[in-house]
Design a protein around this motif. Structure first.
Motif, mmCIF file in Angstrom:
data_model
loop_
_atom_site.group_PDB
_atom_site.id
_atom_site.type_symbol
_atom_site.label_atom_id
_atom_site.label_comp_id
_atom_site.label_asym_id
_atom_site.label_seq_id
_atom_site.Cartn_x
_atom_site.Cartn_y
_atom_site.Cartn_z
ATOM 1 N N ALA A 1 0.834 -1.195 0.000
ATOM 2 C CA ALA A 1 0.000 0.000 0.000
ATOM 3 C C ALA A 1 0.872 1.249 0.000
ATOM 4 C CB ALA A 1 -0.922 -0.007 1.214
ATOM 5 N N SER A 2 1.907 1.230 0.817
ATOM 6 C CA SER A 2 2.774 2.394 0.899
ATOM 7 C C SER A 2 3.497 2.620 -0.432
ATOM 8 C CB SER A 2 3.760 2.204 2.046
ATOM 9 O OG SER A 2 5.035 2.635 1.690
ATOM 10 N N HIS A 3 3.889 1.540 -1.106
ATOM 11 C CA HIS A 3 4.542 1.696 -2.402
ATOM 12 C C HIS A 3 3.601 2.298 -3.445
ATOM 13 C CE1 HIS A 3 7.658 -0.922 -0.734
ATOM 14 N NE2 HIS A 3 8.426 -0.448 -1.675
ATOM 15 N N ALA A 4 2.309 2.087 -3.244
ATOM 16 C CA ALA A 4 1.349 2.635 -4.203
ATOM 17 C C ALA A 4 0.863 4.014 -3.768
ATOM 18 C CB ALA A 4 0.175 1.684 -4.373
ATOM 19 N N GLY A 5 1.515 4.603 -2.789
ATOM 20 C CA GLY A 5 1.190 5.968 -2.400
ATOM 21 C C GLY A 5 0.095 6.109 -1.363
ATOM 22 N N VAL A 6 -0.330 5.010 -0.767
ATOM 23 C CA VAL A 6 -1.319 5.111 0.312
ATOM 24 C C VAL A 6 -0.616 5.693 1.540
ATOM 25 C CG1 VAL A 6 -2.784 3.791 1.876
ATOM 26 C CG2 VAL A 6 -2.688 3.190 -0.541
ATOM 27 N N PRO A 7 -1.138 6.781 2.093
ATOM 28 C CA PRO A 7 -0.479 7.379 3.256
ATOM 29 C C PRO A 7 -0.707 6.542 4.515
ATOM 30 C CG PRO A 7 -2.438 8.618 2.674
ATOM 31 C CD PRO A 7 -2.348 7.514 1.690
ATOM 32 N N ILE A 8 0.285 5.743 4.866
ATOM 33 C CA ILE A 8 0.142 4.801 5.974
ATOM 34 C C ILE A 8 -0.111 5.541 7.290
ATOM 35 C CG2 ILE A 8 1.269 2.925 7.236
ATOM 36 C CD1 ILE A 8 0.871 2.220 4.394
ATOM 37 N N PHE A 9 0.706 6.561 7.524
ATOM 38 C CA PHE A 9 0.633 7.306 8.774
ATOM 39 C C PHE A 9 -0.776 7.844 9.008
ATOM 40 C CE2 PHE A 9 1.317 10.769 11.640
ATOM 41 C CZ PHE A 9 2.443 10.429 12.371
ATOM 42 N N LYS A 10 -1.266 8.537 7.995
ATOM 43 C CA LYS A 10 -2.586 9.150 8.095
ATOM 44 C C LYS A 10 -3.671 8.080 8.273
ATOM 45 C CE LYS A 10 -4.978 11.874 4.917
ATOM 46 N NZ LYS A 10 -4.886 12.546 3.608
ATOM 47 N N THR A 11 -3.535 7.003 7.524
ATOM 48 C CA THR A 11 -4.559 5.960 7.580
ATOM 49 C C THR A 11 -4.618 5.325 8.969
ATOM 50 O OG1 THR A 11 -4.148 5.510 5.255
ATOM 51 C CG2 THR A 11 -5.396 3.859 6.457
ATOM 52 N N VAL A 12 -3.450 4.991 9.512
ATOM 53 C CA VAL A 12 -3.444 4.369 10.839
ATOM 54 C C VAL A 12 -3.994 5.342 11.879
ATOM 55 C CG1 VAL A 12 -1.993 3.353 12.635
ATOM 56 C CG2 VAL A 12 -1.557 2.816 10.240
ATOM 57 N N LEU A 13 -3.660 6.606 11.703
ATOM 58 C CA LEU A 13 -4.163 7.619 12.632
ATOM 59 C C LEU A 13 -5.695 7.671 12.589
ATOM 60 C CD1 LEU A 13 -2.485 9.486 14.389
ATOM 61 C CD2 LEU A 13 -2.839 11.298 12.717
ATOM 62 N N ILE A 14 -6.250 7.658 11.398
ATOM 63 C CA ILE A 14 -7.709 7.694 11.261
ATOM 64 C C ILE A 14 -8.332 6.441 11.860
ATOM 65 C CG2 ILE A 14 -9.595 7.605 9.569
ATOM 66 C CD1 ILE A 14 -7.907 9.490 7.825
ATOM 67 N N VAL A 15 -7.687 5.302 11.600
ATOM 68 C CA VAL A 15 -8.174 4.047 12.175
ATOM 69 C C VAL A 15 -8.245 4.157 13.693
ATOM 70 C CG1 VAL A 15 -7.490 1.665 12.666
ATOM 71 C CG2 VAL A 15 -7.444 2.508 10.327
ATOM 72 N N ALA A 16 -7.176 4.688 14.269
ATOM 73 C CA ALA A 16 -7.128 4.782 15.728
ATOM 74 C C ALA A 16 -8.224 5.702 16.242
ATOM 75 C CB ALA A 16 -5.759 5.273 16.173
ATOM 76 N N LEU A 17 -8.422 6.830 15.559
ATOM 77 C CA LEU A 17 -9.434 7.764 16.032
ATOM 78 C C LEU A 17 -10.837 7.177 15.897
ATOM 79 C CD1 LEU A 17 -7.952 11.136 14.758
ATOM 80 C CD2 LEU A 17 -7.922 10.190 17.066
ATOM 81 N N LEU A 18 -11.074 6.505 14.766
ATOM 82 C CA LEU A 18 -12.394 5.880 14.582
ATOM 83 C C LEU A 18 -12.612 4.787 15.627
ATOM 84 C CD1 LEU A 18 -12.727 5.392 10.703
ATOM 85 C CD2 LEU A 18 -14.176 6.792 12.176
ATOM 86 N N SER A 19 -11.605 3.960 15.809
ATOM 87 C CA SER A 19 -11.738 2.842 16.729
ATOM 88 C C SER A 19 -11.927 3.333 18.163
ATOM 89 C CB SER A 19 -10.492 1.956 16.620
ATOM 90 O OG SER A 19 -10.524 0.941 17.576
ATOM 91 N N GLY A 20 -11.050 4.239 18.566
ATOM 92 C CA GLY A 20 -11.176 4.803 19.903
ATOM 93 C C GLY A 20 -12.506 5.525 20.076
ATOM 94 N N GLY A 21 -12.936 6.175 19.004
ATOM 95 C CA GLY A 21 -14.197 6.912 19.044
ATOM 96 C C GLY A 21 -15.385 5.998 19.298
#
Lengths: 358, 503
Positions: free
Chosen positions: A236-256
């Motif tokens: 995913a990262s090689h294809a330009g998916v922003p890993i950092f941002k995605t994991v951050l969003i996951v954490a916020l959604l999950s924690g939310g």
């Protein structure tokens, strides 16, 4: 000697995918039946009592659904996180943080009309749950600190913080010495949706969020990214998916999601914060998510299932004089059987003899 | 000279589910002979060798060794009979010495000491006899790839092997090391040993083997004497159809698109780079040769924004890179074909269409303002991509990992080519692919060059570098040599540079 080998299926048949959780549950119930026998009771009567306890009357159905409410939300929290292979084991702590936020904002600090007050409390609860996870996800992203350890351990810290607040500064002076928070103001309380029961609006809200999460995960770019990061972060990262941002969003959604489970309990079921607000709803969410194979719609059903076992087991233990812990055993067996059933869904088993004569 | 048969394989069949990995394969190996087994990935070479060496039990068929039927599924038995195998991935204990590694498999686990003295004498003797120089007391961790391979071969010789199976032995060797290996193989043949060589490098097979067996889709499709073999004909047999070899056309250099100035990378997570300078022009293919592990991958990761250099600067034609991330480099027109297409390239458990649009999700064409993916556009794009770049699939809704290696690579390359990249960083783009797929990938890269893309081609396959590149640089211990024009260099001098000459 008979040997066997597992062989991956190119495509799993649909009937098997649909049927496998039911078979798994059946197997788990049969296995737990042996334990009921060991406990000295008749398993058929016991299960009968369990079903009556969970679904036998309007009140018991309401009780089951009320119990399912926070479990569905923590189940969603686990589903989102686990899809991205972010192992958030801290829903319990996030739930209590959501409850703390509800107490902070819902007991008089902010007063709004009901129509605004309830969404406001949910937003605050979600933010609180997400914010609790934020430092942990940053530790993971910057320093590769294992989130299993940090999220799990933070649960205990949060529970102790709640304990401190309820024994100390946040203790309700009207509580006759019980360690509990002030009551949520009337505008913030989630209304009953079934008269003369404890079933409240939170249940509808949790189902609404299950569908929202399903929509996000299956239709949107962010859901797509969560999936790609979970299945192969390097690619995913090689294809330009922003890993950092995605994991951050996951954490916020999950924690939310987990934080909002704290809101439903504080503003819905109890009306105030207590130390025993959650008998492990955060951990139950993990089992719920696993049972549903991380599918958000499936979480509704597995959440209700788990709640019915817990509620029904109480009735069963009173009627048959068997330990309530059987509920935990049944749940644990079900999770194990479901995990095992996934093997059968994805693989064929081929039996063959060790020696063959041609 | 009368050739006696050492190994006789008769009608071996092995099924995995509905798939015939080996279907009625028969052949024999004579004493003092090098038999080469050729075939695409998945043709059944490895399955066959695993049957011979006792890892698998075939569904039917017989194998006899020196006239005795061998017991299937028993590796110890195979070793005892005299079959030795050197796997592509070595099986050495890094923390032990050479001597210990060689004798370790032989000892009973209850013996308290290793009979090192006799073993040492014997190993040195074998080492001399077969031209395999080693230091028995060196730690294996300190050895180079080719030295480790020597240890593996000595290990089998120490066990009195009569038939040595070598699985892709030259995959990580320099040309000089390859030559040394081949002379060892010839030494072994002279002393009466036999060798089965598995490889996909046709030139090498032609150079060293006596006979060639070609496997395709699990069946043996032909047996050829190497003397009367013709390169193109064998390649056709392997693939099963005529191969359209790409022709390189040189185009005039365009303007500079990228330059690296004194770029260094000094960290512990990857091989380091020291002061790499590089200029790249539109329409140029710059080949980078080097033995694996000398920093090529690090360079590729820097060029694609995955690593931030610890020193030095990267200048793109249109902008200085202000931010190091794969995404920002992508936006500057960089396409990156990673070395390992399965772990870094494709998300195997996502569907083909999902992989096909992975690079495009910030494009409003594929999503609406709420972030909802436009399925129709995405499907169209994916179908279009698969058709244009000949990705053979059943459906774009199929899971990507069911694609063959060549099709995965075409999908990945096609995904970038759809974006008309300015710079393509291709790491081992054809490694492990069959001849047909290699030709298609090379053709796609050459087409991109014709359109003006600048290409950095990192490869361990010197033939590929020499046919594809305009200029070639060599990497050695993190240093990059100045580029030489391909027309004025050859395999030999590149090989010397790969071993450190001129650095």
């Amino acid at each position: 000697m008979i040997k066997f080998r597992l062989e991956e299926r190119a495509k799993s048949p649909y009937w098997l995918i649909i049927l496998s959780p039911f078979i798994a549950i059946l197997v788990a119930i049969i296995l737990a039946g042996f334990l009921i026998v060991l406990a000295g009771a008749n398993p058929f009567q016991s299960y009968n009592q369990l079903v009556i306890g969970a679904f036998g009357s309007k009140n018991s159905v309401a009780e089951t659904l009320a119990r399912a409410t926070p479990i569905i939300l923590t189940g969603l929290a686990a589903s989102i996180a686990f899809r991205a292979k972010f192992w958030n084991i801290g829903a319990e702590g996030q739930l209590y943080f959501g409850a703390l936020a509800t107490t902070l904002f819902g007991t008089g600090l902010v007063v709004l009309p009901s129509i605004l007050m309830i969404p406001f409390l949910f937003i605050m609860g979600a933010l609180a749950g997400g914010l609790l996870l934020l430092p942990l996800v940053l530790l993971k992203l910057y320093y590769k600190v294992d989130e299993v350890v940090t999220t799990l351990l933070l649960n205990f810290v949060v529970v102790l913080l709640v304990s401190y607040l309820l024994e100390g500064p946040w203790k309700d002076p009207m509580s006759l010495g019980w360690p509990q928070g002030k009551s949520v103001i009337g505008e913030g309380v989630l209304p009953q949706i079934l008269s003369k029961t404890r079933l409240h609006l939170g249940f509808i809200i949790s189902i609404f969020f299950a569908f929202s999460v399903w929509f996000i995960l299956s239709k949107t770019v962010i859901g797509y990214r969560i999936k790609s990061v979970g299945l192969n972060a390097a690619a995913a990262s090689h294809a330009g998916v922003p890993i950092f941002k995605t994991v951050l969003i996951v954490a916020l959604l999950s924690g939310g999601m987990a934080g909002m489970a704290g809101v439903t309990e504080t503003a819905g079921l109890k009306g105030y914060l207590t130390l025993d607000l959650s008998p492990g709803f955060g951990y139950a969410g993990i089992a719920v998510a696993m049972l549903a194979n991380l599918n958000p719609i499936g979480v509704i059903f597995s959440g209700v299932f788990l709640a019915s076992i817990y509620v029904g087991a109480d009735a069963m233990s009173r009627a048959m004089n068997v330990p309530t812990y059987l509920a935990d055993v049944i749940v644990a067996l079900t999770v194990l059987c479901i995990l095992l059933s996934l093997v059968f869904v994805h693989y064929k088993i081929l039996f063959f003899g060790a020696k063959k004569n041609d | 000279m009368i050739m006696t048969t050492l190994l006789k394989v008769e009608k071996i069949t092995k099924k995995f589910g509905d798939l015939y990995a080996n279907d009625q394969i028969s052949f024999d190996v004579k004493k003092s002979e090098v038999l080469a087994i050729l075939g695409e990935n998945g043709a059944g070479k490895t399955t066959l060798m695993n049957i011979l060496f006792g890892h698998y039990t075939p569904d039917s068929g017989n194998v006899s060794f020196e006239g005795n039927a061998i017991e299937f599924g028993n590796t110890n038995n195979a070793i005892k009979l005299g079959i030795g195998m050197v796997h592509q991935h070595f099986t050495l204990a890094e923390n032990l010495t050479v001597l210990e590694n060689i004798i370790i498999g032989r000892q009973s686990i209850f013996s308290l000491s290793l009979p090192k003295r006799q073993a040492r004498v014997r190993i040195l003797e074998l080492s001399k006899k077969f031209g395999l120089p080693i230091d028995p007391d060196e730690l294996v961790a300190n050895l180079s790839v080719s030295e480790k391979q020597r240890i593996e071969i000595l290990k089998t010789l120490f066990l009195d092997c009569k038939l040595l199976i070598l699985d892709e032995p030259t995959a990580a060797l320099t040309p000089q090391e390859t030559d040394a290996l081949f002379s060892t193989i010839r030494n072994m043949i002279e002393t009466g040993l036999s060798v089965i060589l598995i490889s996909h490098k046709l030139n090498e097979i032609l150079a060293v083997s006596d006979r060639i067996i070609v496997l395709r889709n699990g069946s043996s499709v032909g047996e050829i004497d190497t003397n009367s073999a013709d390169r193109e004909k064998i390649a056709e047999m392997i693939v099963g159809k005529k191969i359209d070899y790409p022709q390189k056309k040189k185009i005039p250099r365009k303007s500079k698109v990228l330059s690296l100035t004194d770029v260094s990378y000094k960290k512990t997570d990857a091989p380091n780079l020291s002061s790499v300078n590089l200029d790249l022009y539109g329409g140029q293919i710059l080949g980078i040769a080097g033995v694996a592990g000398n920093g090529q991958t690090t360079l590729a990761k820097i060029l694609s924004g995955h690593f931030k250099p610890t020193q030095g600067k990267i200048d793109f034609e249109q902008a200085k890179s202000v931010h190091t991330s794969p995404k920002s480099f992508m936006d500057l027109g960089v396409a990156y074909i990673p070395e390992d297409r399965n772990s870094d390239g494709i998300v195997g458990d996502m569907e083909i269409w999902e992989n096909a649009i992975m690079t495009e999700l910030d494009d409003p064409f594929f999503r609406n303002s709420l972030g909802i993916i436009d399925k129709k556009t995405s499907f169209d794009r994916s179908e279009n991509l698969c058709e244009r770049y000949d990705v053979r699939k059943q459906s774009i809704r199929q899971r990507s990992r069911l694609l063959s290696g060549g099709n995965v690579q075409k999908l990945l390359l096609g995904r970038w080519l759809m974006r008309n990249p300015k710079i393509i960083v291709a790491c081992q783009p054809t490694r492990g692919l069959d001849e047909g797929a290699i030709a298609s990938i090379q053709k796609l890269l050459l087409e991109a060059q014709q359109k003006g893309s600048a290409i950095i081609l990192i490869s361990e396959d010197l033939d590929e570098l020499l046919t594809m590149s305009d200029d070639i640089s060599v990497m050695y211990k993190g240093m990059l040599s100045n580029p030489t024009q391909t027309s004025s260099t050859n395999k030999l001098s590149i090989g010397l540079q790969m071993a450190g000459d001129g650095f």
